[in-house]
Write an enzyme that holds these catalytic residues in place. Sequence first.
Site, mmCIF file in Angstrom:
data_model
loop_
_atom_site.group_PDB
_atom_site.id
_atom_site.type_symbol
_atom_site.label_atom_id
_atom_site.label_comp_id
_atom_site.label_asym_id
_atom_site.label_seq_id
_atom_site.Cartn_x
_atom_site.Cartn_y
_atom_site.Cartn_z
ATOM 1 C CB ALA A 14 54.528 -7.173 60.851
ATOM 2 C CB VAL A 61 60.535 -11.308 52.518
ATOM 3 C CG1 VAL A 61 60.122 -10.229 53.498
ATOM 4 C CG2 VAL A 61 59.951 -12.667 52.897
ATOM 5 C CE1 TYR A 154 58.607 -23.487 58.340
ATOM 6 C CE2 TYR A 154 59.213 -25.194 59.911
ATOM 7 C CZ TYR A 154 58.842 -23.891 59.638
ATOM 8 O OH TYR A 154 58.709 -22.988 60.673
HETATM 9 C C1 8X3 Z 1 57.578 -24.999 63.540
HETATM 10 C C2 8X3 Z 1 56.575 -25.273 62.498
HETATM 11 O O1 8X3 Z 1 55.257 -27.351 61.851
HETATM 12 O O2 8X3 Z 1 55.701 -27.094 64.189
HETATM 13 O O3 8X3 Z 1 58.464 -24.017 63.064
HETATM 14 O O4 8X3 Z 1 54.113 -25.645 63.118
HETATM 15 S S1 8X3 Z 1 55.370 -26.390 62.956
#
Ligand code: 8X3
Length: 246
Positions: A14, A61, A154
């Site tokens: 946040a 987290v 990611y």
């Molecule tokens: C999207 C991440 O790499 O486009 O969730 O900034 S990015």
Amino acid sequence: MSGPSLGICLITGASSGIGQTLAQRLLGRGYRVICLARREARLREVFASFGEQVYLAAVDVANTTSVSEFVRALPSEWKPVDLLVANAGSDVGGRRPFVDGDANDWMSTINTNVNGVIQMCHAFLPSMQQRGCGHVVTIGSTAGLRAYVGGAAYVASKHAVKALTETLRLELKNTAVRITEVAPGTVQTGFAEARHRGDRARADAFYAELPAALTPDDVANAVLFAIDQPPHVNIGQILITPTLDK
Ligand code: 8X3
């Protein structure tokens, strides 16, 4: 969460970006908001004017001790969370080929983006189920729908967020608890700068390559749309992309 009762919201991540904007929008509506982030000083600075309408806590987290200590210390009047937004996410060390990156960075991304969501849902869903109300919103990504070169952890993490949200939706079937995944494309925030460990020029170059990016308000709008539905409507997933980058 919809209707006149002003409940308690909890937002992770946040202190900036989507989480900060969403917290401010919810506070503006009169909700009480628990704002979590690792950077306590930054939380205090951002939410200084909201007094007792906010509960601020420095929480990582990805760290089980940090989360469990926060849950234990949360005052009873703040415990019945009506809206959990599992927003905290990172990609530090990302946007490079898998073998060129640091395995510790990849694992850290999984920890924050996946284990962080698991921990928060596991901590707050039981109370929602017992009370027979509540709404969980996970912040996924278009990276949860398609892979890209340099995405490694990611992409994996956001696929996991999507899968976790879908599974929880099945497990919450026949309860009044709602669950939504909001999956944005690129949102212009401090995210890219954090990815490149404070290298502002690289972050600016990343956003400059795009025809347009989303703003945190665009994502907040989607979350508010989901929570504003009547109780019998569960918005399962919202995919948001910049119009010029569909
Ligand atoms: C999207 C991440 O790499 O486009 O969730 O900034 S990015």
